[in-house]
Design a protein around this motif. Sequence first.
Motif, PDB file in Angstrom:
ATOM      1  N   THR A  82       0.831   5.512  -1.185  1.00 28.40           N
ATOM      2  CA  THR A  82       0.031   6.804  -1.686  1.00 28.40           C
ATOM      3  C   THR A  82       0.970   7.839  -2.370  1.00 28.40           C
ATOM      4  O   THR A  82       2.270   7.778  -2.347  1.00 28.40           O
ATOM      5  CB  THR A  82      -0.468   7.430  -0.421  1.00 28.40           C
ATOM      6  OG1 THR A  82       0.351   7.903   0.449  1.00 28.40           O
ATOM      7  CG2 THR A  82      -1.454   6.208   0.195  1.00 28.40           C
ATOM      8  N   VAL A 106      -4.153   6.602  -3.787  1.00 26.23           N
ATOM      9  CA  VAL A 106      -3.460   5.438  -4.002  1.00 26.23           C
ATOM     10  C   VAL A 106      -2.493   5.200  -4.944  1.00 26.23           C
ATOM     11  O   VAL A 106      -3.034   5.429  -6.369  1.00 26.23           O
ATOM     12  CB  VAL A 106      -4.392   4.217  -3.533  1.00 26.23           C
ATOM     13  CG1 VAL A 106      -3.941   2.853  -3.819  1.00 26.23           C
ATOM     14  CG2 VAL A 106      -5.057   4.409  -2.258  1.00 26.23           C
ATOM     15  N   LEU A 152       0.837  -1.378  -0.008  1.00 29.55           N
ATOM     16  CA  LEU A 152      -0.161   0.098   0.018  1.00 29.55           C
ATOM     17  C   LEU A 152       0.709   1.434   0.056  1.00 29.55           C
ATOM     18  O   LEU A 152       1.651   1.564   0.937  1.00 29.55           O
ATOM     19  CB  LEU A 152      -0.846  -0.130   1.101  1.00 29.55           C
ATOM     20  CG  LEU A 152      -1.978   1.143   1.446  1.00 29.55           C
ATOM     21  CD1 LEU A 152      -2.713   1.406   0.348  1.00 29.55           C
ATOM     22  CD2 LEU A 152      -2.558   1.107   2.814  1.00 29.55           C
TER      23      LEU A 152
END
Length: 211
Positions: free
Chosen positions: A152, A190, A150
């Motif tokens: 960003t 994201v 993950l």
Amino acid sequence: MFRRLLATLTVAATVLATGGVTAPAQAAETVTVAAGKTYRGTGDQVLRVRAGKAMGIISFTHDGESNFIVTAVNSRGKQVDLLANEIGPYKGTALYNASYGSRGFAALEIKADGAWTATFKPLSAARCWCAGTIAGEGAQVLKLSPTRGLRTVRAAHSGEGNFIVQGYTSTTSYGDLLFNEIGRYKGKAVLPAGTRLVAVKADGRWTLTRR
């Protein structure tokens, strides 16, 4: 939405491939593009090229005062990708063969009122997004080590026109739309896992920060 404005001046032009011979557009033969090859011209032109299906980079310059619009056209004569759309002097870089339906385009349709150049480059020539934050101005193509997990990206744009950022997880995939705004902007999105290329379209200064 891209700005689509009518050019106010049409100039008869010829195209000069670097190291080549000037020839009228209607008599020009289709040529296979090679990395590092530069085409030069003035005014409106249709540049016949055989680009293949692999993704690559084109850098453009324009020294006119009105519209500068470059569109990829397929072998059926259909416009398949908008590569540049600005007014006045311009310097920017775009991905080609990166949009749905644009793989293996047959020509570039150029609308301009001044002198222009179009230089084909390999993906390795993309600017490196090596650190966490990168700053730039106008249209650019960035390369980075494929992201994991993950992640960003935070973006800021100080221009007045379109601010569009797309990420690519491979050289054969179509882009993920990260930002699509008009004017001044600050926001966060994201960054898809595996992103290794990022294409920025902007008319002002911008910064991107990944975490």
